[in-house]
Design a protein around this motif. Structure first.
Motif, PDB file in Angstrom:
ATOM      1  N   UNK A 176     -42.368 -29.282 -11.123  1.00  0.00           N
ATOM      2  CA  UNK A 176     -43.542 -28.396 -12.282  1.00  0.00           C
ATOM      3  C   UNK A 176     -43.017 -28.732 -13.667  1.00  0.00           C
ATOM      4  N   UNK A 177     -44.248 -29.644 -14.398  1.00  0.00           N
ATOM      5  CA  UNK A 177     -44.336 -29.869 -15.286  1.00  0.00           C
ATOM      6  C   UNK A 177     -43.819 -28.242 -16.436  1.00  0.00           C
ATOM      7  N   UNK A 178     -42.483 -28.868 -17.109  1.00  0.00           N
ATOM      8  CA  UNK A 178     -42.108 -28.064 -18.444  1.00  0.00           C
ATOM      9  C   UNK A 178     -42.493 -26.907 -18.890  1.00  0.00           C
ATOM     10  N   UNK A 179     -43.737 -27.831 -19.639  1.00  0.00           N
ATOM     11  CA  UNK A 179     -44.316 -27.387 -21.236  1.00  0.00           C
ATOM     12  C   UNK A 179     -45.342 -26.729 -20.481  1.00  0.00           C
ATOM     13  N   UNK A 180     -46.297 -26.794 -19.027  1.00  0.00           N
ATOM     14  CA  UNK A 180     -47.194 -25.896 -19.450  1.00  0.00           C
ATOM     15  C   UNK A 180     -47.302 -25.107 -18.379  1.00  0.00           C
ATOM     16  N   UNK A 181     -48.030 -24.274 -18.479  1.00  0.00           N
ATOM     17  CA  UNK A 181     -48.141 -23.088 -17.702  1.00  0.00           C
ATOM     18  C   UNK A 181     -48.168 -23.250 -16.886  1.00  0.00           C
ATOM     19  N   UNK A 182     -47.535 -22.022 -15.666  1.00  0.00           N
ATOM     20  CA  UNK A 182     -47.954 -22.132 -14.688  1.00  0.00           C
ATOM     21  C   UNK A 182     -49.346 -20.711 -14.489  1.00  0.00           C
ATOM     22  N   UNK A 183     -50.766 -20.457 -13.073  1.00  0.00           N
ATOM     23  CA  UNK A 183     -51.429 -19.870 -13.165  1.00  0.00           C
ATOM     24  C   UNK A 183     -51.456 -19.388 -11.420  1.00  0.00           C
ATOM     25  N   UNK A 184     -51.494 -17.470 -12.042  1.00  0.00           N
ATOM     26  CA  UNK A 184     -50.545 -17.328 -10.717  1.00  0.00           C
ATOM     27  C   UNK A 184     -52.487 -16.465 -10.521  1.00  0.00           C
ATOM     28  N   UNK A 185     -52.579 -16.713  -9.486  1.00  0.00           N
ATOM     29  CA  UNK A 185     -54.476 -16.052  -9.047  1.00  0.00           C
ATOM     30  C   UNK A 185     -53.503 -15.142  -7.698  1.00  0.00           C
ATOM     31  N   UNK A 186     -53.311 -13.774  -7.770  1.00  0.00           N
ATOM     32  CA  UNK A 186     -53.471 -13.316  -6.265  1.00  0.00           C
ATOM     33  C   UNK A 186     -54.204 -13.446  -5.226  1.00  0.00           C
ATOM     34  N   UNK A 187     -53.764 -13.591  -4.385  1.00  0.00           N
ATOM     35  CA  UNK A 187     -54.319 -13.429  -2.351  1.00  0.00           C
ATOM     36  C   UNK A 187     -54.502 -12.803  -1.845  1.00  0.00           C
ATOM     37  N   UNK A 188     -53.265 -11.783  -1.761  1.00  0.00           N
ATOM     38  CA  UNK A 188     -53.156 -10.892  -1.282  1.00  0.00           C
ATOM     39  C   UNK A 188     -51.818 -10.536  -1.798  1.00  0.00           C
ATOM     40  N   UNK A 189     -51.961  -8.857  -1.054  1.00  0.00           N
ATOM     41  CA  UNK A 189     -50.769  -8.262  -1.746  1.00  0.00           C
ATOM     42  C   UNK A 189     -49.347  -8.280   0.326  1.00  0.00           C
ATOM     43  N   UNK A 190     -47.937  -8.468  -0.409  1.00  0.00           N
ATOM     44  CA  UNK A 190     -47.082  -8.634   0.707  1.00  0.00           C
ATOM     45  C   UNK A 190     -46.698  -7.028   0.892  1.00  0.00           C
ATOM     46  N   UNK A 191     -45.485  -6.235   2.212  1.00  0.00           N
ATOM     47  CA  UNK A 191     -45.057  -5.348   1.910  1.00  0.00           C
ATOM     48  C   UNK A 191     -45.435  -4.036   0.965  1.00  0.00           C
ATOM     49  N   UNK A 192     -45.157  -4.193   0.854  1.00  0.00           N
ATOM     50  CA  UNK A 192     -44.926  -1.996   0.076  1.00  0.00           C
ATOM     51  C   UNK A 192     -43.814  -1.934  -0.022  1.00  0.00           C
ATOM     52  N   UNK A 193     -43.637  -0.503  -0.782  1.00  0.00           N
ATOM     53  CA  UNK A 193     -42.151   0.208  -1.548  1.00  0.00           C
ATOM     54  C   UNK A 193     -41.527   0.720  -1.208  1.00  0.00           C
ATOM     55  N   UNK A 194     -42.027   1.138   1.414  1.00  0.00           N
ATOM     56  CA  UNK A 194     -41.005   1.467   1.987  1.00  0.00           C
ATOM     57  C   UNK A 194     -40.113   0.682   3.272  1.00  0.00           C
ATOM     58  N   UNK A 195     -40.539  -0.637   2.870  1.00  0.00           N
ATOM     59  CA  UNK A 195     -40.520  -1.254   3.682  1.00  0.00           C
ATOM     60  C   UNK A 195     -39.310  -3.038   2.995  1.00  0.00           C
ATOM     61  N   UNK A 196     -40.187  -3.202   2.266  1.00  0.00           N
ATOM     62  CA  UNK A 196     -39.597  -4.272   0.566  1.00  0.00           C
ATOM     63  C   UNK A 196     -40.838  -3.858  -0.456  1.00  0.00           C
ATOM     64  N   UNK A 197     -40.583  -4.243  -1.268  1.00  0.00           N
ATOM     65  CA  UNK A 197     -40.881  -4.812  -2.526  1.00  0.00           C
ATOM     66  C   UNK A 197     -42.467  -4.801  -2.206  1.00  0.00           C
ATOM     67  N   UNK A 198     -43.765  -4.598  -3.584  1.00  0.00           N
ATOM     68  CA  UNK A 198     -44.505  -5.000  -2.937  1.00  0.00           C
ATOM     69  C   UNK A 198     -44.279  -6.177  -3.691  1.00  0.00           C
TER      70      UNK A 198
END
Length: 128
Positions: A44-66
């Motif tokens: 990853x080029x260190x100067x450029x920001x990385x865009x994060x776009x959620x696709x889906x949710x994983x887990x949850x508070x009971x089994x593991x961190x959301x």
């Protein structure tokens, strides 16, 4: 559906954020991460920001961190003109601390860059 929900946001991660995400993923045993810190920094080029776009949710508070499984769009460190895209698991707690792209101008810029790269052939990157 609520538009203020983080599911409908685009966030920007810097290198330090990616390292924090990487360490959390290792701790939680999540699959979508780089093989090592060195691989992340090499890819990853260190100067450029990385865009994060959620696709889906994983887990949850009971089994593991959301968490979110996100599309991560970035400039390849090996070739400045080439963009890469991969999937990255990001905890909801960390995701919500990252700066959000809010202005219509910023969001249009991300959409245009993403679509242009899709048409020009962004490489889907393994996290080596």
């Amino acid at each position: 559906m609520r538009w203020e929900d983080p599911d409908f946001t685009v966030r920007v991660a810097a290198t330090d954020d990616l390292l924090r995400i990487q360490h959390e993923n290792v701790t939680n045993g999540w699959d979508r991460r780089w093989s090592s810190d060195a691989a992340l920094l090499r890819q990853v080029e260190s100067v450029a920001g990385v865009f994060l776009c959620p696709m889906l949710r994983n887990g949850g508070p009971e089994a593991e961190p959301e968490s979110y499984r996100c599309w991560a769009w970035f400039v390849l460190g090996t070739d400045e003109s080439t963009r890469g895209v991969t999937l990255l698991d990001v905890s909801r707690a960390v995701f919500e601390t990252l700066p959000e792209l809010e202005s219509p101008t910023e969001l249009r810029r991300v959409i245009k860059a993403t679509m242009a790269r899709v048409m020009l052939g962004s490489r889907f990157e393994d996290m080596w």
